[in-house]
Write a protein that holds these residues in place. Structure first.
Motif, PDB file in Angstrom:
ATOM      1  N   LEU A  71       0.826  -1.207   0.000  1.00 51.89           N
ATOM      2  CA  LEU A  71       0.000   0.000   0.000  1.00 51.89           C
ATOM      3  C   LEU A  71       0.861   1.258   0.000  1.00 51.89           C
ATOM      4  CD1 LEU A  71      -2.763  -1.161   2.524  1.00 51.89           C
ATOM      5  CD2 LEU A  71      -3.065  -0.764   0.077  1.00 51.89           C
ATOM      6  N   LYS A  72       1.979   1.231   0.718  1.00 51.95           N
ATOM      7  CA  LYS A  72       2.927   2.355   0.683  1.00 51.95           C
ATOM      8  C   LYS A  72       3.423   2.571  -0.746  1.00 51.95           C
ATOM      9  CE  LYS A  72       6.315   2.028   3.578  1.00 51.95           C
ATOM     10  NZ  LYS A  72       7.348   1.333   4.401  1.00 51.95           N
ATOM     11  N   TYR A  73       3.743   1.478  -1.397  1.00 51.87           N
ATOM     12  CA  TYR A  73       4.245   1.539  -2.782  1.00 51.87           C
ATOM     13  C   TYR A  73       3.164   2.063  -3.730  1.00 51.87           C
ATOM     14  CZ  TYR A  73       5.176  -0.512  -7.416  1.00 51.87           C
ATOM     15  OH  TYR A  73       5.322  -0.735  -8.768  1.00 51.87           O
ATOM     16  N   MET A  74       1.941   1.564  -3.578  1.00 50.63           N
ATOM     17  CA  MET A  74       0.859   1.951  -4.482  1.00 50.63           C
ATOM     18  C   MET A  74       0.478   3.419  -4.350  1.00 50.63           C
ATOM     19  SD  MET A  74       0.141  -0.650  -6.370  1.00 50.63           S
ATOM     20  CE  MET A  74      -1.530  -0.910  -6.963  1.00 50.63           C
ATOM     21  N   SER A  75       0.658   3.986  -3.159  1.00 49.59           N
ATOM     22  CA  SER A  75       0.274   5.377  -2.938  1.00 49.59           C
ATOM     23  C   SER A  75       1.428   6.349  -3.142  1.00 49.59           C
ATOM     24  CB  SER A  75      -0.274   5.545  -1.511  1.00 49.59           C
ATOM     25  OG  SER A  75       0.716   5.216  -0.550  1.00 49.59           O
ATOM     26  N   SER A  76       2.611   5.848  -3.483  1.00 48.80           N
ATOM     27  CA  SER A  76       3.786   6.714  -3.637  1.00 48.80           C
ATOM     28  C   SER A  76       3.644   7.636  -4.851  1.00 48.80           C
ATOM     29  CB  SER A  76       5.049   5.862  -3.792  1.00 48.80           C
ATOM     30  OG  SER A  76       5.049   5.198  -5.047  1.00 48.80           O
ATOM     31  N   PRO A  77       4.307   8.780  -4.860  1.00 53.64           N
ATOM     32  CA  PRO A  77       4.234   9.701  -6.006  1.00 53.64           C
ATOM     33  C   PRO A  77       4.643   9.037  -7.320  1.00 53.64           C
ATOM     34  CG  PRO A  77       5.298  10.775  -4.145  1.00 53.64           C
ATOM     35  CD  PRO A  77       5.137   9.331  -3.761  1.00 53.64           C
ATOM     36  N   GLU A  78       5.689   8.217  -7.268  1.00 55.38           N
ATOM     37  CA  GLU A  78       6.200   7.590  -8.490  1.00 55.38           C
ATOM     38  C   GLU A  78       5.203   6.584  -9.069  1.00 55.38           C
ATOM     39  OE1 GLU A  78       9.327   9.326  -6.092  1.00 55.38           O
ATOM     40  OE2 GLU A  78       7.818   7.807  -5.591  1.00 55.38           O
ATOM     41  N   THR A  79       4.610   5.758  -8.187  1.00 58.56           N
ATOM     42  CA  THR A  79       3.623   4.781  -8.671  1.00 58.56           C
ATOM     43  C   THR A  79       2.382   5.483  -9.182  1.00 58.56           C
ATOM     44  OG1 THR A  79       4.412   3.099  -7.122  1.00 58.56           O
ATOM     45  CG2 THR A  79       2.216   2.780  -8.045  1.00 58.56           C
ATOM     46  N   GLN A  80       1.964   6.548  -8.499  1.00 57.15           N
ATOM     47  CA  GLN A  80       0.792   7.282  -8.943  1.00 57.15           C
ATOM     48  C   GLN A  80       1.026   7.969 -10.291  1.00 57.15           C
ATOM     49  OE1 GLN A  80      -2.540   7.714  -7.794  1.00 57.15           O
ATOM     50  NE2 GLN A  80      -1.902   5.772  -6.887  1.00 57.15           N
ATOM     51  N   PHE A  81       2.255   8.360 -10.550  1.00 57.98           N
ATOM     52  CA  PHE A  81       2.576   8.921 -11.868  1.00 57.98           C
ATOM     53  C   PHE A  81       2.403   7.854 -12.948  1.00 57.98           C
ATOM     54  CE2 PHE A  81       5.788   9.426 -15.258  1.00 57.98           C
ATOM     55  CZ  PHE A  81       5.297  10.581 -15.851  1.00 57.98           C
ATOM     56  N   LYS A  82       2.924   6.661 -12.689  1.00 60.79           N
ATOM     57  CA  LYS A  82       2.788   5.564 -13.662  1.00 60.79           C
ATOM     58  C   LYS A  82       1.318   5.218 -13.885  1.00 60.79           C
ATOM     59  CE  LYS A  82       7.228   3.403 -12.530  1.00 60.79           C
ATOM     60  NZ  LYS A  82       7.894   2.242 -11.889  1.00 60.79           N
ATOM     61  N   TRP A  83       0.561   5.202 -12.794  1.00 58.43           N
ATOM     62  CA  TRP A  83      -0.870   4.852 -12.899  1.00 58.43           C
ATOM     63  C   TRP A  83      -1.632   5.923 -13.675  1.00 58.43           C
ATOM     64  CZ3 TRP A  83      -3.728   0.889 -12.983  1.00 58.43           C
ATOM     65  CH2 TRP A  83      -5.098   0.931 -12.706  1.00 58.43           C
ATOM     66  N   HIS A  84      -1.350   7.190 -13.390  1.00 56.56           N
ATOM     67  CA  HIS A  84      -2.018   8.299 -14.080  1.00 56.56           C
ATOM     68  C   HIS A  84      -1.735   8.268 -15.584  1.00 56.56           C
ATOM     69  CE1 HIS A  84      -3.204  12.319 -15.292  1.00 56.56           C
ATOM     70  NE2 HIS A  84      -1.952  12.570 -15.664  1.00 56.56           N
ATOM     71  N   THR A  85      -0.471   8.148 -15.954  1.00 58.38           N
ATOM     72  CA  THR A  85      -0.115   8.192 -17.372  1.00 58.38           C
ATOM     73  C   THR A  85      -0.552   6.935 -18.110  1.00 58.38           C
ATOM     74  OG1 THR A  85       2.110   7.413 -16.785  1.00 58.38           O
ATOM     75  CG2 THR A  85       1.818   9.782 -17.090  1.00 58.38           C
ATOM     76  N   GLY A  86      -0.712   5.837 -17.367  1.00 56.27           N
ATOM     77  CA  GLY A  86      -1.135   4.593 -18.014  1.00 56.27           C
ATOM     78  C   GLY A  86      -2.635   4.445 -18.137  1.00 56.27           C
ATOM     79  N   THR A  87      -3.390   5.234 -17.332  1.00 62.53           N
ATOM     80  CA  THR A  87      -4.840   5.018 -17.286  1.00 62.53           C
ATOM     81  C   THR A  87      -5.685   6.274 -17.449  1.00 62.53           C
ATOM     82  OG1 THR A  87      -4.926   5.297 -14.882  1.00 62.53           O
ATOM     83  CG2 THR A  87      -4.504   3.064 -15.717  1.00 62.53           C
ATOM     84  N   GLY A  88      -5.184   7.438 -17.003  1.00 62.82           N
ATOM     85  CA  GLY A  88      -5.996   8.645 -17.012  1.00 62.82           C
ATOM     86  C   GLY A  88      -6.585   8.970 -15.657  1.00 62.82           C
ATOM     87  N   TYR A  89      -6.562   8.012 -14.704  1.00 64.42           N
ATOM     88  CA  TYR A  89      -6.978   8.339 -13.346  1.00 64.42           C
ATOM     89  C   TYR A  89      -6.030   9.402 -12.793  1.00 64.42           C
ATOM     90  CZ  TYR A  89     -10.012   4.197 -13.290  1.00 64.42           C
ATOM     91  OH  TYR A  89     -10.991   3.282 -13.566  1.00 64.42           O
ATOM     92  N   PHE A  90      -6.568  10.368 -12.049  1.00 67.53           N
ATOM     93  CA  PHE A  90      -5.675  11.419 -11.564  1.00 67.53           C
ATOM     94  C   PHE A  90      -4.809  10.882 -10.415  1.00 67.53           C
ATOM     95  CE2 PHE A  90      -9.725  12.345  -9.257  1.00 67.53           C
ATOM     96  CZ  PHE A  90      -9.282  12.216  -7.950  1.00 67.53           C
ATOM     97  N   PRO A  91      -3.622  11.439 -10.228  1.00 64.13           N
ATOM     98  CA  PRO A  91      -2.759  10.978  -9.131  1.00 64.13           C
ATOM     99  C   PRO A  91      -3.391  11.318  -7.792  1.00 64.13           C
ATOM    100  CG  PRO A  91      -1.532  12.327 -10.709  1.00 64.13           C
ATOM    101  CD  PRO A  91      -2.982  12.505 -11.014  1.00 64.13           C
TER     102      PRO A  91
END
Length: 457
Positions: A349-369
């Motif tokens: 959960l720490k990893y999933m909420s990190s700035p770096e992971t959220q950047f990957k998730w945002h750019t890969g999906t469109g969900y906002f960080p």
């Protein structure tokens, strides 16, 4: 002799009973480690397509880095739609089938009611208290509120979104409309839809807009009115289980449907919503209302055929608040009574909420960080400079109140299906608006009362 025989039989029966209990307990006890000696975490999710591919990449990266170092393995299991996931989760929770429960589950609003009522849920607030290293202070306030009940954090925000208005700038220009002035209110939307619609005789060859009115948009449109309104009481079920539907008595649903009917009467609204995103991307309709998370797929489907515009969700009336309900989903933890799994979940959960992971998730999906520090990353700044369309959802989020949230209520899916069908009947002229709204209120109250009667505490 008879007494001895009775004692012997009783002892045998007790032994069978104890073996049976031991077997049941053993079947419910989860194993901490897999064959590689790693603590395994099972994550149920509802991400297909681009979202599924992005999630796989993120999970694989965890397993190959932090997971490898700390001997943790995360197994992400696709369960279908959010509704499918909720149905499967209900089954294992109701059967108290701890062994087959996931450790983490991704759920949207329609499934959260099941999660918050379950004795097997590990509240994120409790995990934070137990593991201070799970620091979520940098998470967006709106996203935290979206995953909280009675002010207490239930899940960890992860894949959050807002609703946007997507529009075809080329068709705006062709219709004599200003490409940089998309509709700001539903009245303006009606005017633009009429001008964008193309007909050959009585046949519509291009609709101004395609959208089926389920609860997704009204949750925001109702909340914008009167300084903040709700569909059900208890602050949309966020301050306690709802006891009644309130959108009938405060007049907010009627205001939304009156405006929606005006759009329909232009003849340019396809209210079936069939293949809405695909048809918009093909240029068959000029406006599409959809999730932030649709943006990458829309851009991919358009393939440069026309210039895309993104805008805030239009307000109901000029004087309404700007803002939208924070949609999407969060990650919820289930209790396996296993300290190793708890610690492993915290690391993930720490990893999933990190700035770096959220950047990957945002750019890969469109969900906002969901992590505010993502915006400080140089790569995020570069991304937004190159792709300004993504900034619309972020700006809209930051202008929305954290109090503006989706509804939590029992039988959400059944209520939404009834509402969608009723709105269609109103537009088709089968029932008048007041009758339709009353029927929606009655149906919602029936579902709420049925649940509350069956779950008296």
């Amino acid at each position: 002799m008879k007494k001895t025989l009775k004692v012997l039989v009783a002892s045998l029966l007790l032994g069978v009973t104890l073996v049976g209990c031991s077997s049941t307990q053993e079947s419910n006890k989860s194993s901490s480690t897999n064959s590689n000696g790693e603590t395994e975490i099972v994550l149920w999710h509802a991400m297909g397509g681009n979202g599924g591919a992005a999630l796989k990449g993120i999970v694989d990266n965890f397993n190959n880095t932090i997971g490898k170092e700390k001997k943790i393995s995360v197994k992400a299991v696709f369960q279908g739609t959010y509704q499918d996931t909720d149905t499967k989760l209900k089954a294992v929770i109701q059967a108290n089938n701890v062994k087959n429960m996931p450790d983490l589950v991704q759920s949207a609003s329609l499934g959260v009611f099941t999660i918050k009522e379950s004795k097997n849920t590990l509240w994120m607030a409790d995990l934070q208290k137990k593991y201070p290293e799970l620091n979520l202070s940098d998470i967006e306030p709106n996203a935290l509120a979206a995953a909280s009940y009675k002010g207490r954090l239930l899940g960890m925000p992860f894949s959050n979104s807002t609703m946007l208005m997507y529009y075809n700038k080329n068709q705006y220009k062709e219709a004599g409309l200003d490409q940089e002035k998309p509709a700001a209110t539903l009245d303006e939307l009606a005017d633009q839809v009429e001008k964008l619609t193309k007909k050959q005789g009585n046949k519509v060859v291009r609709y101004g807009m395609v959208h089926q009115l389920n609860f997704y948009a009204p949750m925001s449109w109702i909340a914008m009115q009167n300084g903040g309104s709700y569909l059900v009481d208890k602050q949309n079920g966020r301050d306690g289980n709802p006891t009644k539907v309130v959108f009938g008595e405060n007049g907010t649903m009627k205001e939304v449907l009156t405006k929606w009917q005006k759009i329909y009467k232009t003849g340019g609204l396809d209210y079936t919503g069939t293949d809405a995103m695909k048809r918009f991307s093909a240029g068959e309709t000029s406006i599409f209302l959809g999730s932030t998370a649709s943006l990458p797929a829309i851009l991919d489907q358009i393939g440069g055929k026309f210039e895309l515009g993104t805008a805030f969700l239009p307000k109901v009336n000029e004087g309404d608040n700007i803002g939208v309900a924070t949609g999407g989903s969060a990650l919820y933890a289930l209790n396996k009574n296993d300290k190793n799994k708890e610690k492993a979940m915290v690391e993930f959960l720490k990893y999933m909420s990190s700035p770096e992971t959220q950047f990957k998730w945002h750019t890969g999906t469109g969900y906002f960080p969901v992590n505010k520090k993502t915006y400080d990353l140089p790569e995020m700044k570069e991304h937004l400079n190159k792709n300004p369309l993504f900034k619309t959802a972020i700006d809209q989020l930051h202008k929305s109140s954290p109090k503006l949230q989706e509804m939590w209520m029992p039988s959400f899916q059944e209520f939404e299906s009834f509402e969608t069908d009723t709105v269609t009947s109103i537009l088709d002229g089968k029932i008048d608006m007041n009758t339709g709204i009353n029927e929606m209120v009655e149906k919602g109250n029936q579902l709420i009362n049925n649940y509350n009667r069956a779950n008296k505490k």
